[in-house]
Motif scaffolding. Structure first.
Motif, PDB file in Angstrom:
ATOM      1  N   LYS A 177       0.429  -1.663  -0.496  1.00  0.00           N
ATOM      2  CA  LYS A 177      -0.123   0.020  -0.358  1.00  0.00           C
ATOM      3  C   LYS A 177       0.957   1.249   0.261  1.00  0.00           C
ATOM      4  O   LYS A 177       1.009   2.621  -0.978  1.00  0.00           O
ATOM      5  CB  LYS A 177      -1.140   0.108   0.981  1.00  0.00           C
ATOM      6  N   LEU A 235       2.062   2.651  -3.261  1.00  0.00           N
ATOM      7  CA  LEU A 235       0.963   2.417  -4.897  1.00  0.00           C
ATOM      8  C   LEU A 235       0.395   3.836  -4.026  1.00  0.00           C
ATOM      9  O   LEU A 235       0.909   4.689  -4.918  1.00  0.00           O
ATOM     10  CB  LEU A 235       0.124   1.252  -4.118  1.00  0.00           C
ATOM     11  N   ASP A 236       0.657   3.764  -2.825  1.00  0.00           N
ATOM     12  CA  ASP A 236       0.216   5.675  -1.997  1.00  0.00           C
ATOM     13  C   ASP A 236       1.533   6.294  -2.967  1.00  0.00           C
ATOM     14  O   ASP A 236       0.471   7.370  -3.353  1.00  0.00           O
ATOM     15  CB  ASP A 236      -0.556   5.221  -1.103  1.00  0.00           C
ATOM     16  N   THR A 259      -5.846   4.238  -2.955  1.00  0.00           N
ATOM     17  CA  THR A 259      -5.944   2.121  -2.514  1.00  0.00           C
ATOM     18  C   THR A 259      -7.147   2.392  -1.120  1.00  0.00           C
ATOM     19  O   THR A 259      -6.786   3.543  -0.615  1.00  0.00           O
ATOM     20  CB  THR A 259      -4.566   1.961  -2.000  1.00  0.00           C
ATOM     21  N   ARG A 260      -7.274   1.122  -0.975  1.00  0.00           N
ATOM     22  CA  ARG A 260      -7.769   0.615   0.159  1.00  0.00           C
ATOM     23  C   ARG A 260      -8.187  -0.132   0.386  1.00  0.00           C
ATOM     24  O   ARG A 260      -7.604  -1.504  -0.295  1.00  0.00           O
ATOM     25  CB  ARG A 260      -9.740   1.062  -0.356  1.00  0.00           C
ATOM     26  N   LEU A 272      -6.339  -6.201  -0.670  1.00  0.00           N
ATOM     27  CA  LEU A 272      -5.701  -4.349  -0.991  1.00  0.00           C
ATOM     28  C   LEU A 272      -6.226  -3.919  -2.325  1.00  0.00           C
ATOM     29  O   LEU A 272      -6.146  -4.525  -2.891  1.00  0.00           O
ATOM     30  CB  LEU A 272      -4.048  -4.184  -0.898  1.00  0.00           C
ATOM     31  N   ALA A 274      -6.003  -0.848  -5.042  1.00  0.00           N
ATOM     32  CA  ALA A 274      -5.508   0.597  -5.765  1.00  0.00           C
ATOM     33  C   ALA A 274      -5.710   0.614  -7.421  1.00  0.00           C
ATOM     34  O   ALA A 274      -6.508  -0.461  -7.940  1.00  0.00           O
ATOM     35  CB  ALA A 274      -4.125  -0.092  -6.088  1.00  0.00           C
ATOM     36  N   ARG A 303      -7.665  -1.103 -12.290  1.00  0.00           N
ATOM     37  CA  ARG A 303      -7.593  -1.303 -10.437  1.00  0.00           C
ATOM     38  C   ARG A 303      -7.159  -2.516 -10.427  1.00  0.00           C
ATOM     39  O   ARG A 303      -6.560  -3.598 -11.010  1.00  0.00           O
ATOM     40  CB  ARG A 303      -8.529  -1.775 -10.402  1.00  0.00           C
TER      41      ARG A 303
END
Length: 310
Positions: free
Chosen positions: A70, A73-74, A80-81, A95, A97, A152
Motif C-alpha cells: 500500500k 502504491l500510495d 488505495t483502500r 488491498l 488500488a 484497478r
C-alpha cells in the motif's frame, strides 16, 4: 495457489494486437526490469523473516505485506483502500488500488493473492504474482501511461483458505459495480523454479475470455516462448469473477505437478520433477524462484495490460 491446476493439452493460438490511435505513451508497454520485481520479493522475504517465517492470513506478516505494498502504491499516486473480512477466526485484508483516470464504466482489473501458507514465506506462491503486478502498476505511473480504460489492481487475502478474499470482494460489489469490470487477469505463481508457461484456457469461462487467452499467448509468442493451456476451473482468485460473468485470464508457471519430458524439451528444466518442489513448504524462499520465468511473465503482464486498457 491453493491446489495444482489440471493441465490441458498444449495449444498455441497466435493473437495479434492492432495499433491503437492513442497518445505515444500508450503505444508500447515497458520492458519490466526483473531486478525491481526481485527487490519486491526480497521485501516479502524480509517481512516473513521478521514475522515468524510466513505471511499467512491472520498472521502479522500478512498485514505487514499489505501495508508495505500500500505504501508503494500510495507514493505512486494510486487511490488505495484496504477491505477487511473475517475468516477462520481472524481478520483478513484485501488491498485494492485504482489508478486515476480512464473510463470508470470500463474497468480492467489485475490481481493475485498476497498471502502465503503458514508453513513458509510464500515467495513463489504467491510473492511472484504479487511482486509482478506491483511493478507493472508502478510502471503505469512511471511511463505516463494514459489508458482509455480505468485500471484497478488487487492483492487478495486468505486465498490459501479457499479464495476467501477475492470472493468477499466480488460479493461485496453491487450489480452496477460488477458490471463495470470488463476484464479480470489473475497471476498466481509466475516464477516457479522448474517453470512451465501456462495460460488460462478460455474454455468454460465467460464470453470475452478467449480474447484474453489469445492476447496472453501472443505476448509469450512475441518473446519466443511456447505456451500450453491450463484448465483453471475454480482454483484461484479469478473464480469469483468468472462466476459473476466477468471475462478472465491469467498465467501460471506450475506447482506440484510433474514436468514431462516433452515439456522439458520445450521449456528447459528437469523432466520427472515438480514445477515447484517447494510448493507450500518452508523452502519457498527467494532461492525458489526462476528469474527468467519471472522476467518473461512480468513482461507479458505488462504487454497484455497495455494492449487491453489502451
Amino acid at each position: 495457489m491453493r491446489i495444482m491446476i489440471a493441465l490441458a493439452a498444449a495449444l498455441m493460438v497466435a493473437g495479434t494486437t492492432s495499433a491503437h490511435a492513442a497518445a505515444p505513451a500508450a503505444l508500447a508497454a515497458p520492458n519490466i526490469d526483473v531486478a525491481k520485481v526481485q527487490a519486491h520479493l526480497s521485501q516479502f522475504q524480509s517481512i516473513a523473516n521478521a514475522n515468524g517465517g510466513n505471511r499467512a492470513h491472520g498472521r502479522p506478516g500478512y498485514l505487514a505485506s499489505v501495508n508495505w505494498v500500500k505504501g508503494k502504491l500510495d507514493a505512486a499516486g494510486f487511490t488505495t483502500r484496504v477491505q477487511s473480512f473475517s475468516s477462520n477466526g481472524a481478520t483478513g485484508y484485501n488491498l485494492i488500488a485504482d489508478y486515476p483516470g480512464g473510463d470508470e464504466n470500463n474497468v480492467v482489473m489485475l490481481g493475485g493473492h498476497l498471502d502465503s501458507v503458514s508453513a513458509g514465506p510464500g515467495i513463489n506462491d504467491n510473492g511472484t504474482g504479487s511482486a509482478s503486478i506491483l511493478e507493472v502498476a508502478l510502471q503505469v505511473k512511471a511511463t505516463g501511461f494514459a489508458p482509455s480504460k480505468h485500471l484497478r489492481f488487487a492483492w487478495w487475502g486468505a486465498e490459501e483458505l479457499g479464495l476467501v478474499g477475492s470472493t468477499y470482494y466480488v460479493n461485496s460489489l453491487t450489480t452496477t459495480e460488477r458490471s463495470k469490470i470488463k476484464t479480470y487477469l489473475n497471476f498466481d505463481m509466475t516464477g516457479s523454479p522448474n517453470p512451465g508457461y501456462f495460460v488460462y484456457s478460455a474454455s468454460g469461462q465467460p464470453s470475452g475470455s478467449l480474447a484474453l487467452q489469445q492476447r496472453l499467448q501472443s505476448g509469450f509468442s512475441a518473446i519466443g516462448v511456447q505456451t500450453e493451456l491450463t484448465s483453471v476451473g475454480g482454483r484461484s482468485d479469478h473464480a469469483a469473477f468468472a462466476r459473476a460473468g466477468i471475462p478472465v485470464g491469467g498465467t501460471f508457471t506450475g506447482a506440484e505437478g510433474i514436468k514431462t519430458a516433452a515439456q522439458a524439451q520445450k521449456w528447459g528444466g528437469s523432466s520427472g520433477v515438480a514445477f515447484d518442489r517447494c510448493y507450500h513448504r518452508s523452502c519457498d524462499t527467494l532461492s525458489n524462484v526462476n528469474a527468467t520465468a519471472l522476467d518473461r511473465n512480468a513482461d507479458v503482464i505488462a504487454s497484455t495490460l497495455w494492449a487491453t486498457a489502451a
